[in-house]
Scaffold this motif. Sequence first.
Motif, short mmCIF file in Angstrom:
data_model
loop_
_atom_site.label_atom_id
_atom_site.label_comp_id
_atom_site.label_asym_id
_atom_site.label_seq_id
_atom_site.Cartn_x
_atom_site.Cartn_y
_atom_site.Cartn_z
N ARG A 189 -46.15 47.97 70.13
CA ARG A 189 -47.07 48.94 69.52
C ARG A 189 -47.90 48.26 68.42
N ILE A 190 -47.30 47.27 67.74
CA ILE A 190 -48.07 46.51 66.75
C ILE A 190 -49.20 45.75 67.43
N LEU A 191 -48.90 45.11 68.56
CA LEU A 191 -49.91 44.34 69.27
C LEU A 191 -51.02 45.22 69.81
N ASP A 192 -50.68 46.44 70.21
CA ASP A 192 -51.69 47.35 70.73
C ASP A 192 -52.51 48.00 69.62
N GLY A 193 -52.12 47.77 68.37
CA GLY A 193 -52.89 48.31 67.25
C GLY A 193 -52.78 49.80 67.11
N LEU A 194 -51.65 50.38 67.49
CA LEU A 194 -51.49 51.83 67.35
C LEU A 194 -51.40 52.22 65.88
N PRO A 195 -51.92 53.39 65.51
CA PRO A 195 -51.96 53.77 64.08
C PRO A 195 -50.58 53.87 63.45
N ASP A 196 -49.56 54.29 64.21
CA ASP A 196 -48.24 54.49 63.64
C ASP A 196 -47.34 53.27 63.81
N ALA A 197 -47.92 52.13 64.18
CA ALA A 197 -47.12 50.94 64.43
C ALA A 197 -47.05 50.10 63.17
N HIS A 198 -45.88 50.13 62.52
CA HIS A 198 -45.68 49.33 61.32
C HIS A 198 -44.46 48.43 61.45
N GLY A 199 -43.86 48.38 62.60
CA GLY A 199 -42.68 47.56 62.78
C GLY A 199 -41.45 48.24 62.24
N ARG A 247 -55.03 40.98 62.18
CA ARG A 247 -53.78 40.86 62.92
C ARG A 247 -53.78 39.62 63.81
N LEU A 248 -52.74 38.81 63.65
CA LEU A 248 -52.55 37.63 64.49
C LEU A 248 -51.56 37.88 65.61
N GLY A 249 -50.62 38.77 65.40
CA GLY A 249 -49.61 39.02 66.41
C GLY A 249 -48.47 39.81 65.82
N ALA A 250 -47.29 39.62 66.38
CA ALA A 250 -46.11 40.34 65.92
C ALA A 250 -44.89 39.47 66.15
N ALA A 251 -43.90 39.64 65.29
CA ALA A 251 -42.63 38.92 65.41
C ALA A 251 -41.50 39.94 65.50
N VAL A 252 -40.49 39.62 66.28
CA VAL A 252 -39.33 40.49 66.41
C VAL A 252 -38.08 39.63 66.48
N TRP A 253 -37.06 40.04 65.74
CA TRP A 253 -35.77 39.35 65.76
C TRP A 253 -34.74 40.28 66.36
N LEU A 254 -33.86 39.74 67.18
CA LEU A 254 -32.93 40.53 67.99
C LEU A 254 -31.50 40.38 67.46
N TYR A 255 -30.78 41.51 67.38
CA TYR A 255 -29.40 41.54 66.95
C TYR A 255 -28.49 41.76 68.16
#
Length: 529
Positions: A189-199, A247-255
């Motif tokens: 959702r961050i990559l798509d630029g959605l308004p409610d996407a804040h990670g 915006r350059l992109g998005a990062a995600v870390w997995l648990y």
Amino acid sequence: MLDIDPRVRVDVDPLMAAQHDLGVCDAIWRIAPGGKADAMSAPHLPKVAGIDPAVTASAHTAAPTPGSTSTASTSTTAPGSSAGSARTAPAQGAPPAASSVIQDRLAGMVSDLTTLHELTERLARAGDLDSSLHEFLRAGAALVGARRGLVVLEPSDGLGPATTIGLGLGRADLGHIETVPRSATSYGRILDGLPDAHGGSEVLPEPGRPAASGHVPPVDPRHREVAARLGYAASYALPVTADATGRLGAAVWLYDEQAEPSDRQRDLVGLYVRHAAEHLARMVEVTRSRDRLATIAEELLPSRLPRLPGVQLAARHRTGPRGGGDWYDALPLPEGALGLAVGSVTGSGPSAVAAMGRLRASLRAYAVMEGEDPVAVLSDLELLLRLTEPARSATALFAYCEPAARKIILAGAGHTPPLLIGERRTEYVETSLSAPLGMLACWEAPSVEIEPARGETVLLYTDGLLRRTGDAMDRAYARLHAAAAGVPRSAREDPAAICEHILKTVLPEEGPGAAEESEDVVLLAARFD
């Protein structure tokens, strides 16, 4: 980040703030906001690590009574008043436990700032985009307490480069993640630029079982399936945004388990990502510039090699990150002859690439007019270079080939000697020593004639192939000779396979942590049937 009473004030030494110019001041004041001291002449204890641990005593509400059992009294702060106008401090005779707690918390703050400083310094030492992304992922995983993660680079301006880098995830794992609909993930959702996407955190509860918070968010079935396959139960995503580029992109870390970072970890990784995004934005611009320069250099080189009876041709060209002036050429000449040339212009960058294009175009004209005499071709080229670009020099080698007769006449100007590769022999062609073009008032050197046997390959190359090895020149020549002698029998009939084998054998392996290479590499192979 740290749970410190807002009535406690922390003084930051200006020198320390100057040394940590990567958002550290913001971190300090977010941890413990404070105002100006009420009494500038108040005594202070010695500062430790740039932080004043002294806590000044506040005004008592009543004078202490001699013999009173009360150990301390505190002033109250009205709502909305400055944090620096009211403070707490242990009175005389107070137990040392309270000051020890404060000192421990301050030591934790210093430890956090030191960690951020070390991580940002390591990131700044990364010299290219790929190594920067890997370092960014490793540092973020350490800050949030995760083991795996990925960063998707997808600049919002659409100019690229677009790439996905994984930490602890193979290509197949990244492929599985990409099958999940982007709208079903927080980083998507961050990559798509959605308004409610804040990670933020995203916990994936097991089917029919609520999450740790008691809330059961809707989970896409494909997302649940991929998470179960890869073995992760929660994630933490953040946007990667720079001030200048957006915006350059998005990062995600997995648990591996249902977990999420603490408030302290969120603050630390937030500060780190904010700085790292600016560094990544610079690396993106550098990568774009290099790609544009490499595209121009490729356009100045032959788009395809000629096909003539009795000879097979293959070429390989690797452009350095700053763009160099190495080039090659192969052009058909009258009466079934063939002209082969390789060369290198001094310098790097756009000016060297432009000079390379002018030099190659001039050599083609001279080769058509008097190609059967390689010495005359290079003499004309030297005169042109000396008159038009007196501050630049170049090396070059030109060979006039008669494929039907398997005969080659060549001349070189300060260039590396060709290599003859065959079943019975692998040897360098002895050429006369001469200065590069533009170094002498008048250049001239005798030509050399060779007759390769049927099935033998003549390899022309630039000195970038030798310099990229990192060895001394004599050892680099020995390494190239050993690689040519070790070409598999199945590859000797294909000049392209010979080039690939030599590149793979001679050059050191390149990876995310490899040193940046600055030299161009050119190989031109001609196999005679």
